[in-house]
Scaffold this motif. Sequence first.
Motif, PDB file in Angstrom:
ATOM      1  N   UNK A  80      32.764   1.939  38.789  1.00  0.00           N
ATOM      2  CA  UNK A  80      33.208   0.819  37.686  1.00  0.00           C
ATOM      3  C   UNK A  80      32.441   1.048  36.718  1.00  0.00           C
ATOM      4  N   UNK A  81      30.975   1.092  36.897  1.00  0.00           N
ATOM      5  CA  UNK A  81      29.959   1.508  36.044  1.00  0.00           C
ATOM      6  C   UNK A  81      29.493   2.781  35.120  1.00  0.00           C
ATOM      7  N   UNK A  82      30.452   3.564  35.917  1.00  0.00           N
ATOM      8  CA  UNK A  82      30.299   4.804  35.258  1.00  0.00           C
ATOM      9  C   UNK A  82      29.531   6.087  35.990  1.00  0.00           C
ATOM     10  N   UNK A  83      29.332   5.780  37.086  1.00  0.00           N
ATOM     11  CA  UNK A  83      28.792   7.108  37.996  1.00  0.00           C
ATOM     12  C   UNK A  83      29.565   8.179  37.967  1.00  0.00           C
ATOM     13  N   UNK A  84      29.000   9.138  37.934  1.00  0.00           N
ATOM     14  CA  UNK A  84      29.659  10.701  37.958  1.00  0.00           C
ATOM     15  C   UNK A  84      29.264  11.275  39.219  1.00  0.00           C
ATOM     16  N   UNK A  85      28.167  11.095  40.014  1.00  0.00           N
ATOM     17  CA  UNK A  85      27.858  11.422  41.263  1.00  0.00           C
ATOM     18  C   UNK A  85      27.683  10.204  42.128  1.00  0.00           C
TER      19      UNK A  85
END
Length: 227
Positions: free
Chosen positions: A210-215
Motif C-alpha cells: 500500500x505504501x509503494x513497495x516494488x520488491x
Amino acid sequence: MSVQENLNRIHQVVKDACKKENRDYNCVNIIAVTKYVSIERAKDALASGIQHIGENRVEEALKKWEVLGEKGTWHFIGSLQSKKVKKMIHQFDYIHSLDRLSLAKEIDKRTPEGETMKCFVQVNVSGEETKSGIKPEETISFIHDLSKYKAIEVVGLMTMAPIVENAEEVRPYFRQLRELKEKIEKLKLSHAPCHELSMGMSNDFAIAVEEGATFIRIGTALVGKEE
Ligand SMILES: *Cc1c(COP(=O)(O)O)cnc(C)c1O
C-alpha cells in the motif's frame, strides 16, 4: 501448505493492496526468502513461478545457487561482510544491504570491468540500534558519496520495519522510506535512479505494498520455515 497455495494467497493480498491504492499490480515483485528452507523447497518456489530468490548468508546461498542458480534472479538481503563480496558477486543480481562506503568500495573493486551491480541502500528508518542501515537524514549525502564507485548502481532503498503486534504500526516507516526515495529520484543522479523500494516481509507486506513497495521479501508466509 504448498508453496503454490501460499503464493496464491499472497498474490491475492498484493492485488487487494494495489487496488486500494490504485497501483499497478505488475510493479510488485515477490522475492522468496529461502534462508530457512532446503534446496528442495527453494526449487518448489521457482517451480511455482517465482523468479526472485533472497538469501542472507553467503555460504548457504551459494549451496543453493550451485543447484538452482541459472533458474532465478538472486538477491542478497542480509548484512554483508566486505571480505565475502568476492565470493558472491558473480552469483547475485542484487544486493539489498548497502550500508557503508567500505562495502561500496569492495563491491566496486570486485564487479567485472564495464558492469554494474544493482544495489539498494539500506536505511534504518525506525532508528532501532539493533538494525543496520544509514540514518534517513544521512542517506542523500551517502548516495552522493557513492558516485565515485562506478560499478555501484543505486536501484532503490531498502528497510526492515520493527517487529510489532499490529502491522499497521509500521506504516509510518514505510511511508518515510517512500518519501525519501521520491526525493532521491528527483535528483536524477545517473548512478542512482532509485525507482525501487524493497520493503515488507511475511507479517507486513500488505502495508508495504500500500505504501509503494516494488520488491517484497517473503520467507515464512511463502516457503515456510524448516528446523
Ligand atoms: C528473513 C528476512 C526476510 C523474510 O522474513 P519473513 O518474516 O520470514 O518473511 C526478509 N528480509 C530480510 C532482510 C530477512 O533477513
